[in-house]
Design a protein around this motif. Structure first.
Motif, PDB file in Angstrom:
ATOM      1  N   THR A 146      13.736  -7.037   2.027  1.00 19.22           N
ATOM      2  CA  THR A 146      12.542  -7.742   1.556  1.00 19.22           C
ATOM      3  C   THR A 146      12.838  -8.613   0.341  1.00 19.22           C
ATOM      4  N   SER A 147      14.005  -8.426  -0.287  1.00 14.95           N
ATOM      5  CA  SER A 147      14.317  -9.138  -1.532  1.00 14.95           C
ATOM      6  C   SER A 147      14.380 -10.642  -1.309  1.00 14.95           C
ATOM      7  N   GLY A 148      13.635 -11.377  -2.116  1.00 11.79           N
ATOM      8  CA  GLY A 148      13.563 -12.822  -1.963  1.00 11.79           C
ATOM      9  C   GLY A 148      12.587 -13.276  -0.904  1.00 11.79           C
ATOM     10  N   VAL A 149      11.969 -12.323  -0.218  1.00 12.45           N
ATOM     11  CA  VAL A 149      10.976 -12.640   0.814  1.00 12.45           C
ATOM     12  C   VAL A 149       9.596 -12.208   0.313  1.00 12.45           C
ATOM     13  N   THR A 150       9.392 -10.923   0.206  1.00 12.44           N
ATOM     14  CA  THR A 150       8.126 -10.403  -0.331  1.00 12.44           C
ATOM     15  C   THR A 150       8.321  -9.691  -1.663  1.00 12.44           C
ATOM     16  N   THR A 151       9.580  -9.418  -2.028  1.00 13.48           N
ATOM     17  CA  THR A 151       9.852  -8.763  -3.306  1.00 13.48           C
ATOM     18  C   THR A 151      10.808  -9.622  -4.122  1.00 13.48           C
ATOM     19  N   TYR A 152      10.912  -9.314  -5.396  1.00 15.65           N
ATOM     20  CA  TYR A 152      11.737 -10.113  -6.304  1.00 15.65           C
ATOM     21  C   TYR A 152      13.189 -10.100  -5.846  1.00 15.65           C
ATOM     22  N   ALA A 159      14.535  -2.913   5.380  1.00 13.28           N
ATOM     23  CA  ALA A 159      13.380  -3.468   4.682  1.00 13.28           C
ATOM     24  C   ALA A 159      12.595  -2.348   4.015  1.00 13.28           C
ATOM     25  N   VAL A 160      12.643  -2.309   2.698  1.00 14.83           N
ATOM     26  CA  VAL A 160      11.885  -1.298   1.934  1.00 14.83           C
ATOM     27  C   VAL A 160      10.531  -1.908   1.607  1.00 14.83           C
ATOM     28  N   GLU A 161       9.593  -1.739   2.538  1.00 17.66           N
ATOM     29  CA  GLU A 161       8.257  -2.315   2.387  1.00 17.66           C
ATOM     30  C   GLU A 161       7.381  -1.341   1.615  1.00 17.66           C
ATOM     31  N   ALA A 162       7.779  -1.132   0.369  1.00 15.34           N
ATOM     32  CA  ALA A 162       7.095  -0.201  -0.522  1.00 15.34           C
ATOM     33  C   ALA A 162       7.355  -0.647  -1.944  1.00 15.34           C
ATOM     34  N   GLY A 163       6.450  -0.308  -2.863  1.00 14.85           N
ATOM     35  CA  GLY A 163       6.617  -0.657  -4.267  1.00 14.85           C
ATOM     36  C   GLY A 163       6.108  -2.039  -4.575  1.00 14.85           C
ATOM     37  N   GLU A 164       6.512  -2.538  -5.739  1.00 16.15           N
ATOM     38  CA  GLU A 164       6.001  -3.813  -6.222  1.00 16.15           C
ATOM     39  C   GLU A 164       6.583  -4.993  -5.455  1.00 16.15           C
ATOM     40  N   GLN A 165       5.749  -6.005  -5.303  1.00 14.42           N
ATOM     41  CA  GLN A 165       6.133  -7.226  -4.615  1.00 14.42           C
ATOM     42  C   GLN A 165       6.363  -8.349  -5.638  1.00 14.42           C
ATOM     43  N   SER A 188       0.845  -1.189   0.000  1.00 12.00           N
ATOM     44  CA  SER A 188       0.000   0.000   0.000  1.00 12.00           C
ATOM     45  C   SER A 188       0.884   1.244   0.000  1.00 12.00           C
ATOM     46  N   PRO A 189       0.537   2.253  -0.785  1.00 11.82           N
ATOM     47  CA  PRO A 189       1.377   3.455  -0.842  1.00 11.82           C
ATOM     48  C   PRO A 189       1.500   4.112   0.528  1.00 11.82           C
ATOM     49  N   PHE A 237      10.112   5.276  -2.977  1.00  9.54           N
ATOM     50  CA  PHE A 237      10.195   3.825  -3.074  1.00  9.54           C
ATOM     51  C   PHE A 237       8.844   3.178  -3.350  1.00  9.54           C
ATOM     52  N   ASN A 238       7.763   3.912  -3.176  1.00 18.38           N
ATOM     53  CA  ASN A 238       6.453   3.387  -3.534  1.00 18.38           C
ATOM     54  C   ASN A 238       6.365   3.083  -5.029  1.00 18.38           C
ATOM     55  N   ARG A 239       7.259   3.682  -5.807  1.00 22.04           N
ATOM     56  CA  ARG A 239       7.248   3.479  -7.252  1.00 22.04           C
ATOM     57  C   ARG A 239       8.366   2.546  -7.713  1.00 22.04           C
ATOM     58  N   ALA A 240       8.895   1.759  -6.790  1.00 18.89           N
ATOM     59  CA  ALA A 240       9.877   0.745  -7.160  1.00 18.89           C
ATOM     60  C   ALA A 240       9.175  -0.372  -7.938  1.00 18.89           C
ATOM     61  N   THR A 241       9.754  -0.761  -9.061  1.00 22.82           N
ATOM     62  CA  THR A 241       9.099  -1.727  -9.936  1.00 22.82           C
ATOM     63  C   THR A 241       9.999  -2.928 -10.220  1.00 22.82           C
ATOM     64  N   ASN A 242       9.359  -4.007 -10.614  1.00 24.52           N
ATOM     65  CA  ASN A 242      10.078  -5.194 -11.049  1.00 24.52           C
ATOM     66  C   ASN A 242      10.576  -5.002 -12.475  1.00 24.52           C
ATOM     67  N   LEU A 243      11.748  -5.551 -12.763  1.00 23.38           N
ATOM     68  CA  LEU A 243      12.253  -5.576 -14.126  1.00 23.38           C
ATOM     69  C   LEU A 243      11.690  -6.804 -14.847  1.00 23.38           C
ATOM     70  N   PRO A 244      11.802  -6.871 -16.181  1.00 28.58           N
ATOM     71  CA  PRO A 244      11.194  -7.980 -16.929  1.00 28.58           C
ATOM     72  C   PRO A 244      11.603  -9.371 -16.459  1.00 28.58           C
ATOM     73  N   CYS A 245      12.821  -9.519 -15.905  1.00 29.54           N
ATOM     74  CA  CYS A 245      13.287 -10.844 -15.491  1.00 29.54           C
ATOM     75  C   CYS A 245      12.439 -11.446 -14.377  1.00 29.54           C
TER      76      CYS A 245
END
Length: 269
Positions: free
Chosen positions: A205-211, A260-266, A138-139, A232-240
């Motif tokens: 958060t990487s590998g836990v709730t985010t890519y 833990a950056v608990e913001a952006g895409e999961q 959530s933003p 960081f709310n606008r952090a996005t996943n890359l195509p991979c």
């Protein structure tokens, strides 16, 4: 001069509009979810089941030789026979079109990590048609932090790894972003779109709730004093995060945030 601080409702509304547009672009007919394969071209002509012609490459650049009855569209012009693309600069790409029955296919011809590659984009690809969206935190305005850009005396060429074993990418880094997020932090910044900056990072958060491999974030161009905002709310996943047919870069070592950056895409659904 009076500065108006956005309300929490405005912040959420602006984020929702941005995220909806980002999701629509991701799932567009010829977005990266439509990629059906990645072909690493060699000096030996090869035919593929998701693209027309026989493809090869050399120091003179990629070449496609089309059989009788086959054609592609280059810059809006129908092409038959043999087409030579010429040498491609690193991290550049060009796109051609192919009518495969009722489906209009776009084919990306690109240069990645010193190799020429081919990536057809079929709108009917199941990765795209089955896409149901990406969950996000959530933003939260507390993850939109004030930052200061500290430029290097001379921009630095930085080599980073890739999700493809053995492949490397080189980015130009003009400086470092410093900020506070549960303590002082910094991120190496690459040149982004226009005058903006690009950061690639991982965090707790990487590998836990985010890519696990990376997330990407566009940062507005700093003002004359070096001030900008990292949202960081606008952090996005890359195509991979969605397809094995990607060559995404990995973050530089200094961009592994110990918070833990608990913001952006999961993680994708």
């Amino acid at each position: 001069m009076t500065t108006t601080t956005p309300t929490a409702a405005d912040f959420r509304s602006e984020w929702a509009a941005w995220h909806d547009a980002h999701e629509a672009a991701r799932a567009s007919a010829h977005g990266f979810l439509a990629i059906t394969s990645i072909r690493w071209l060699t000096g030996t002509p090869e035919r593929f089941d998701d693209a027309p012609g026989a493809w090869s490459t050399s120091e003179a650049g990629p070449v496609v030789t089309l059989d009788d009855g086959e054609s592609i569209e280059v810059d809006g012009v129908a092409v038959t026979g043999t087409h030579r693309f010429g040498p491609l600069p690193e991290r550049s790409s060009t796109t051609i079109a192919w009518q495969d029955g009722d489906e209009r296919v776009l084919i990306e011809v690109a240069r990645r990590g010193g190799s020429d590659v081919l990536r057809p984009r079929h709108p009917s690809n199941p990765t795209r048609t089955g896409y149901t969206g990406t969950p996000s935190y959530s933003p939260d305005p507390s993850f939109a932090v004030a930052a200061h850009f500290e430029p290097f005396d001379t921009p630095r060429s930085v080599t980073v790894g890739s999700v493809v074993d053995g492949l490397q990418h080189v980015y130009e880094a003009p400086g470092v972003l410093t900020f506070d997020l549960d303590g002082p932090r910094s991120l190496l910044a690459f040149n982004g779109y226009g005058d903006g900056l690009l950061v690639l990072f991982t965090d707790r958060t990487s590998g836990v709730t985010t890519y696990a491999a990376n997330r990407s974030l566009d940062v507005p161009a700093p003002d004359a004093s070096g001030a900008t905002t990292i949202d960081f709310n606008r952090a996005t996943n890359l195509p991979c995060a969605y397809t094995p047919h990607a060559t995404c870069p990995l973050p530089p070592a200094e961009n592994r945030l110990d918070v833990a950056v608990e913001a952006g895409e999961q993680l994708p659904a």
